[in-house]
Design a protein around this motif. Structure first.
Motif, short mmCIF file in Angstrom:
data_model
loop_
_atom_site.label_atom_id
_atom_site.label_comp_id
_atom_site.label_asym_id
_atom_site.label_seq_id
_atom_site.Cartn_x
_atom_site.Cartn_y
_atom_site.Cartn_z
N LEU A 126 33.55 34.16 58.61
CA LEU A 126 34.16 34.31 59.92
C LEU A 126 34.99 35.58 60.05
N VAL A 127 35.49 36.11 58.95
CA VAL A 127 36.19 37.41 58.95
C VAL A 127 35.36 38.37 58.12
N LYS A 128 34.60 39.22 58.78
CA LYS A 128 33.66 40.10 58.10
C LYS A 128 34.21 41.50 57.85
N ASP A 129 35.37 41.79 58.40
CA ASP A 129 35.99 43.10 58.23
C ASP A 129 36.45 43.26 56.78
N THR A 130 35.82 44.15 56.03
CA THR A 130 36.17 44.31 54.61
C THR A 130 37.60 44.78 54.42
N ARG A 131 38.15 45.45 55.44
CA ARG A 131 39.53 45.92 55.33
C ARG A 131 40.51 44.75 55.26
N ALA A 132 40.18 43.64 55.88
CA ALA A 132 41.06 42.48 55.84
C ALA A 132 41.17 41.90 54.43
N TRP A 133 40.08 42.00 53.67
CA TRP A 133 40.04 41.42 52.35
C TRP A 133 40.43 42.40 51.24
N GLN A 134 40.47 43.69 51.54
CA GLN A 134 40.66 44.69 50.49
C GLN A 134 41.98 44.56 49.73
N PRO A 135 43.13 44.32 50.39
CA PRO A 135 44.37 44.17 49.61
C PRO A 135 44.29 43.05 48.58
N LEU A 136 43.66 41.94 48.95
CA LEU A 136 43.52 40.83 48.00
C LEU A 136 42.55 41.21 46.88
N ARG A 137 41.49 41.89 47.23
CA ARG A 137 40.54 42.35 46.21
C ARG A 137 41.24 43.26 45.19
N ASP A 138 42.07 44.17 45.71
CA ASP A 138 42.79 45.09 44.82
C ASP A 138 43.75 44.33 43.91
N ALA A 139 44.41 43.32 44.45
CA ALA A 139 45.35 42.53 43.65
C ALA A 139 44.63 41.80 42.53
N LEU A 140 43.46 41.23 42.82
CA LEU A 140 42.70 40.54 41.78
C LEU A 140 42.18 41.52 40.73
N ASP A 141 41.75 42.70 41.16
CA ASP A 141 41.29 43.71 40.20
C ASP A 141 42.42 44.09 39.25
N ALA A 142 43.65 44.19 39.78
CA ALA A 142 44.80 44.54 38.93
C ALA A 142 45.09 43.44 37.91
N LEU A 143 44.99 42.17 38.35
CA LEU A 143 45.21 41.06 37.42
C LEU A 143 44.16 41.06 36.31
N GLU A 144 42.92 41.29 36.69
CA GLU A 144 41.84 41.30 35.70
C GLU A 144 42.01 42.45 34.72
N ALA A 145 42.50 43.57 35.20
CA ALA A 145 42.73 44.72 34.31
C ALA A 145 43.84 44.41 33.30
N ASP A 146 44.87 43.68 33.73
CA ASP A 146 45.99 43.35 32.84
C ASP A 146 45.64 42.25 31.86
N ALA A 147 44.78 41.30 32.29
CA ALA A 147 44.45 40.15 31.43
C ALA A 147 42.96 39.87 31.51
N PRO A 148 42.13 40.75 30.99
CA PRO A 148 40.67 40.57 31.14
C PRO A 148 40.18 39.26 30.53
N GLY A 149 39.52 38.45 31.38
CA GLY A 149 38.95 37.19 30.92
C GLY A 149 39.96 36.12 30.59
N ALA A 150 41.26 36.33 30.91
CA ALA A 150 42.29 35.38 30.50
C ALA A 150 43.10 34.85 31.68
N ILE A 151 42.62 35.03 32.90
CA ILE A 151 43.37 34.56 34.07
C ILE A 151 43.21 33.05 34.19
N LYS A 152 44.33 32.38 34.45
CA LYS A 152 44.30 30.94 34.71
C LYS A 152 44.34 30.70 36.23
N TYR A 153 43.53 29.72 36.66
CA TYR A 153 43.46 29.39 38.09
C TYR A 153 43.89 27.95 38.30
N VAL A 154 44.94 27.76 39.11
CA VAL A 154 45.44 26.42 39.41
C VAL A 154 45.00 26.05 40.82
N PRO A 155 44.07 25.09 40.96
CA PRO A 155 43.61 24.70 42.30
C PRO A 155 44.69 23.94 43.06
#
Length: 587
Positions: free
Chosen positions: A2-31
């Motif tokens: 429903l939100v197809k504008d990639t600019r809306a999602w880019q800040p979140l994408r960048d934040a996840l990329d930074a987490l993965e760079a700091d802890a590759p393969g070791a991120i914990k996800y709490v649903p």
């Protein structure tokens, strides 16, 4: 999506990329523990994770330890009504995590907690009000703005993935987490409540976030039918698939459940939103949904169809007051009431004058007879939509807005009908089991006069009510005038829909099967028999409806209910008398 504008999602994408760079393969996800709407959030989150090429490991709040990099699922959980997300943040502060990210949330309150968060924390707000509130706390956490994760869902991709699920291993996981029985009950509930193709779905929440003046029915609050901690992806994906498939057949969805509306929008349905207790739906609508032509918010400025309500009355005063009070509570801006007063005195004038400041009321005088009253009232209507409230019915709060929404969103809809319950939620009669477009065979179980709403164009096409039918007509045919009216509307090509979600209020008349009830039912049934004969039904139809009622009489007799058996037998006899009269002149 429903939100197809990639600019809306880019800040979140960048934040996840930074987490993965700091802890590759070791991120914990709490649903986020919650209902079926939270499954939709989880499904969108996992699609987003896939596209960001990260694969966090499921965890729980209590499993977070020092040095972890942790993500908490999105939702509406960081508000005073709930404590899951708060507990996650408190745990992260307590143990000393390396980084923590809260996915898009509605955030209210918790100022003291937010002020304690430092630069290790990132809070993603899914609406501008949350963004402003969080920044106003002076928190040192990074704060950003992104859509609700359910808005990222690609339904086709989700359905394709779910088609590959199965096998004992998956069902063993359901059983391991105690969700097997819950999931089976969820599927059965959806099958029972599935809306009719092209019909309407009304889901009003019945929990702490409910504000709608007419409380939601827990038996139809669909997202609440499933609850889980969503500790494995297959579960959230399958529940989301089920929810999307459930809403797909509906044409129109009216709800204050955020994710019921999002599911409907994802499947191409028309959605009308009401708000929840703390304003999250309005805030999200303004931020991310207002551009969607199929999604509207209750109270939006737009052309408002005008209602003309024609009410005939004789011998009632208190009941009229109850109806007028319910009409005032509608808070609907475009309504006129035509009261056709058949009383021999002016008993209604004080009531009329008391309510005229709130909406236009015109008093018309006519000879006795309900059909005569309605015909007299129809001479004075000026609205777009016409209805015929009884003088002892009343409208639930929000009813006119709901009806107007149905007509606004479906230009091909000529009429809408509903059912009724009394103040104790009892009803009478055998209503259709599903919302559906009416035809000449279903109209008998899909309408009652005070539940009928018609476009004025169809009313003008049908013409007047048959004044030989109905209460006070002075004939033997004491009912059937509204069914005759709708049959003529269908014959004229009108598309009229019965909507089970459209529920009005009216006293239940037949509580016992005494002599008075039999006499009243006899007048009604003779009218129905006459209508069947005049409407030109096939030769088999009238014997069939009589045999069906006769069978009910026999069942009641053998079950030891003689009063009910006599009631049904009297109904058959009266129906036959009405049918024999056929199209003859008034008896």
């Amino acid at each position: 999506m429903l939100v197809k504008d990639t600019r809306a999602w880019q800040p979140l994408r960048d934040a996840l990329d930074a987490l993965e760079a700091d802890a590759p393969g070791a991120i914990k996800y709490v649903p986020n523990q919650g209902n079926a709407g939270d499954a939709l959030i989880a499904a969108g989150t996992w699609q987003f994770f896939e596209d960001c090429q990260i694969a966090p490991r499921y965890s729980s709040t209590r499993d977070i330890v020092a040095g972890d990099t942790a993500i908490y699922s999105g939702g509406g959980n960081l508000v005073p009504e709930y404590d899951n997300c708060r507990d996650f943040l408190e745990r992260c502060l307590q143990v000393g995590v390396a980084r923590a990210l809260v996915l898009p949330h509605s955030i209210r309150g918790h100022q003291d907690l937010l002020r304690r968060l430092d630069t290790r924390f990132t809070l993603v707000c899914r609406d501008l009000e949350s963004l402003a509130r969080v920044k106003a706390t002076g928190t040192r956490a990074e704060v950003m703005f992104a859509p609700d994760m359910a808005l990222y869902i690609d339904p086709e991709r989700l359905f394709a993935r779910c088609s590959r699920y199965g096998g004992l291993r998956m069902w063993a996981r359901f059983a391991r987490y105690g969700q097997l029985h819950t999931y089976a009950g969820w599927r059965m509930a959806l099958r029972r409540l599935r809306p009719a193709l092209g019909g309407a779905l009304c889901v009003i929440r019945a929990d702490a976030e409910a504000t709608f003046a007419e409380p939601g029915d827990p038996r139809r609050d669909v997202p609440s039918f499933y609850g889980s901690q969503y500790r494995f992806r297959e579960e959230s994906d399958l529940v989301s698939r089920d929810l999307l498939a459930f809403v797909k057949s509906a044409y129109f969805v009216w709800t204050n459940r955020l994710h019921i509306g999002l599911a409907a929008a994802l499947m191409g349905c028309n959605v009308r939103y009401l708000d929840n207790a703390y304003g999250k739906i309005r805030a999200l609508y303004d931020a991310w949904l207002s551009h969607l032509p199929s999604v509207r918010f209750e109270g939006e400025k737009q052309r408002t169809p005008k209602f003309s309500l024609v009410m005939g009355t004789l011998g009632r005063t208190q009941e009229i007051g109850r109806f007028l009070a319910s009409l005032k509570r509608q808070d609907y801006p475009a309504v006129e009431l035509v009261i056709v007063d058949q009383n021999p005195d002016d008993r209604l004038l004080p009531l009329i004058e008391a309510y005229r400041p709130y909406f236009p009321i015109e008093r018309v005088v006519s000879p006795k007879g309900l059909s005569r009253a309605r015909n007299a009232g129809l001479q004075h209507v000026t609205g777009d939509l016409v209805a015929f409230p009884d003088d002892d019915c009343w409208y639930p709060d929000g009813l006119l807005s709901y009806v107007a929404s149905r007509f606004e969103l479906d230009a091909g809809l000529d009429g809408l009908t509903g059912r009724f319950v009394d103040e104790n939620d009892r009803t009478e009669g055998r209503w259709l089991g599903r919302s559906q477009v009416l035809n000449r065979y279903t109209v008998w179980r899909g309408a009652i006069s005070f539940s009928i709403f018609l476009r004025r164009g169809l009313v003008e096409c049908i013409g007047p009510f048959d004044e030989t039918l109905g209460v006070g007509a002075g004939t033997a045919w004491g009912a059937g005038e509204e069914t005759d009216y709708l049959l003529r509307g269908l014959q004229a090509g009108g598309r009229i829909m019965f909507d089970r979600e459209l529920v009005l209020r009216h006293p239940v008349k037949t509580r016992t099967f005494d002599e008075a009830a039999r006499e009243r039912q006899g007048r009604y049934e003779s009218g129905f028999g006459r209508v069947i004969r005049r409407a030109g039904f096939p030769a088999w139809y009238f014997p069939w409806v009589c045999v069906r009622t006769l069978a009910g009489s026999l069942v009641a007799l053998f079950a030891g209910r003689p009063a009910q058996a006599r009631f049904k037998w009297h109904s058959v006899q009266s129906r036959i008398r009405g049918w024999r009269a056929g199209a003859d002149s008034v008896a």
